[in-house]
Design a protein around this motif. Structure first.
Motif, PDB file in Angstrom:
ATOM      1  N   PHE A 184     -32.707  -2.840  -3.045  1.00  0.00           N
ATOM      2  CA  PHE A 184     -32.547  -3.179  -4.457  1.00  0.00           C
ATOM      3  C   PHE A 184     -33.684  -4.082  -4.935  1.00  0.00           C
ATOM      4  O   PHE A 184     -34.291  -3.825  -5.979  1.00  0.00           O
ATOM      5  N   LYS A 185     -33.980  -5.138  -4.173  1.00  0.00           N
ATOM      6  CA  LYS A 185     -35.052  -6.063  -4.565  1.00  0.00           C
ATOM      7  C   LYS A 185     -36.386  -5.326  -4.642  1.00  0.00           C
ATOM      8  O   LYS A 185     -37.168  -5.542  -5.571  1.00  0.00           O
TER       9      LYS A 185
ATOM     10  N   GLU B 296     -39.269 -18.343 -11.427  1.00  0.00           N
ATOM     11  CA  GLU B 296     -38.431 -19.294 -10.706  1.00  0.00           C
ATOM     12  C   GLU B 296     -36.981 -18.816 -10.609  1.00  0.00           C
ATOM     13  O   GLU B 296     -36.332 -19.007  -9.588  1.00  0.00           O
ATOM     14  N   GLU B 297     -36.483 -18.152 -11.633  1.00  0.00           N
ATOM     15  CA  GLU B 297     -35.105 -17.636 -11.600  1.00  0.00           C
ATOM     16  C   GLU B 297     -34.952 -16.551 -10.536  1.00  0.00           C
ATOM     17  O   GLU B 297     -33.960 -16.528  -9.803  1.00  0.00           O
ATOM     18  N   ASP B 298     -35.939 -15.648 -10.433  1.00  0.00           N
ATOM     19  CA  ASP B 298     -35.897 -14.610  -9.391  1.00  0.00           C
ATOM     20  C   ASP B 298     -35.977 -15.225  -8.001  1.00  0.00           C
ATOM     21  O   ASP B 298     -35.299 -14.775  -7.077  1.00  0.00           O
ATOM     22  N   LEU B 299     -36.796 -16.248  -7.849  1.00  0.00           N
ATOM     23  CA  LEU B 299     -36.908 -16.941  -6.561  1.00  0.00           C
ATOM     24  C   LEU B 299     -35.585 -17.598  -6.194  1.00  0.00           C
ATOM     25  O   LEU B 299     -35.104 -17.451  -5.067  1.00  0.00           O
ATOM     26  N   GLU B 300     -34.986 -18.289  -7.134  1.00  0.00           N
ATOM     27  CA  GLU B 300     -33.708 -18.956  -6.856  1.00  0.00           C
ATOM     28  C   GLU B 300     -32.631 -17.938  -6.501  1.00  0.00           C
ATOM     29  O   GLU B 300     -31.856 -18.143  -5.568  1.00  0.00           O
ATOM     30  N   ASN B 301     -32.589 -16.821  -7.202  1.00  0.00           N
ATOM     31  CA  ASN B 301     -31.628 -15.763  -6.907  1.00  0.00           C
ATOM     32  C   ASN B 301     -31.822 -15.240  -5.485  1.00  0.00           C
ATOM     33  O   ASN B 301     -30.851 -15.065  -4.731  1.00  0.00           O
ATOM     34  N   ALA B 302     -33.071 -14.975  -5.095  1.00  0.00           N
ATOM     35  CA  ALA B 302     -33.362 -14.462  -3.750  1.00  0.00           C
ATOM     36  C   ALA B 302     -32.975 -15.485  -2.684  1.00  0.00           C
ATOM     37  O   ALA B 302     -32.392 -15.128  -1.648  1.00  0.00           O
ATOM     38  N   LEU B 303     -33.277 -16.747  -2.925  1.00  0.00           N
ATOM     39  CA  LEU B 303     -32.921 -17.790  -1.964  1.00  0.00           C
ATOM     40  C   LEU B 303     -31.412 -17.911  -1.804  1.00  0.00           C
ATOM     41  O   LEU B 303     -30.907 -18.009  -0.676  1.00  0.00           O
ATOM     42  N   CYS B 304     -30.684 -17.896  -2.906  1.00  0.00           N
ATOM     43  CA  CYS B 304     -29.223 -18.008  -2.829  1.00  0.00           C
ATOM     44  C   CYS B 304     -28.616 -16.816  -2.095  1.00  0.00           C
ATOM     45  O   CYS B 304     -27.673 -16.977  -1.319  1.00  0.00           O
ATOM     46  N   MET B 305     -29.166 -15.635  -2.324  1.00  0.00           N
ATOM     47  CA  MET B 305     -28.678 -14.432  -1.659  1.00  0.00           C
ATOM     48  C   MET B 305     -28.891 -14.537  -0.142  1.00  0.00           C
ATOM     49  O   MET B 305     -27.968 -14.297   0.641  1.00  0.00           O
ATOM     50  N   ALA B 306     -30.078 -14.919   0.270  1.00  0.00           N
ATOM     51  CA  ALA B 306     -30.387 -15.049   1.695  1.00  0.00           C
ATOM     52  C   ALA B 306     -29.597 -16.198   2.325  1.00  0.00           C
ATOM     53  O   ALA B 306     -29.090 -16.073   3.451  1.00  0.00           O
ATOM     54  N   TRP B 307     -29.482 -17.315   1.603  1.00  0.00           N
ATOM     55  CA  TRP B 307     -28.741 -18.488   2.084  1.00  0.00           C
ATOM     56  C   TRP B 307     -27.281 -18.125   2.378  1.00  0.00           C
ATOM     57  O   TRP B 307     -26.716 -18.549   3.390  1.00  0.00           O
ATOM     58  N   ALA B 308     -26.683 -17.324   1.501  1.00  0.00           N
ATOM     59  CA  ALA B 308     -25.272 -16.953   1.680  1.00  0.00           C
ATOM     60  C   ALA B 308     -25.052 -16.214   3.005  1.00  0.00           C
ATOM     61  O   ALA B 308     -24.012 -16.389   3.648  1.00  0.00           O
TER      62      ALA B 308
END
Length: 107
Positions: free
Chosen positions: A55-56, A86-98
């Motif tokens: 998807f990414k 920055e919003e796309d980066l934060e989204n990707a980080l939160c997804m991976a962090w989860a």
């Protein structure tokens, strides 16, 4: 345009994240590593599921691409940070962090 410093700041704001060297990169982890940052701060490797990776890479093809080896087939995905907001980066980080959270034992 996101930077390595943006990645570091956002990742370290996610609960339980620690930063530590990992070969020639910096790794950010909770129970497991969820993202690594290249020494030059220009690229990062995220741990997504294969579906999330697909998807990414489809939605932000200029920014994301599979790591070109067996790690990539498992979902590890390289991002060119200069192609991310920055919003796309934060989204990707939160997804991976989860995904990196400690798994609860089965009952």
């Amino acid at each position: 345009m996101a930077t390595g410093e943006d990645l570091r700041r956002i990742a370290l704001s996610l609960e339980g994240t620690i930063e530590a060297p990992h070969f020639d990169r910096m790794a950010f982890r909770v129970a497991r590593i969820y993202v690594t940052l290249a020494a030059d701060g220009r690229t990062a490797n995220f741990n997504f599921t294969p579906d999330e990776q697909q998807f990414k890479c489809m939605m932000l093809a200029d920014a994301f691409s599979p790591v070109p080896n067996a790690w990539g087939r498992q979902g590890w995905t390289t991002a060119d940070l200069s192609q991310l907001g920055e919003e796309d980066l934060e989204n990707a980080l939160c997804m991976a962090w989860a995904h990196a959270q400690r798994r609860k034992p089965a009952r």
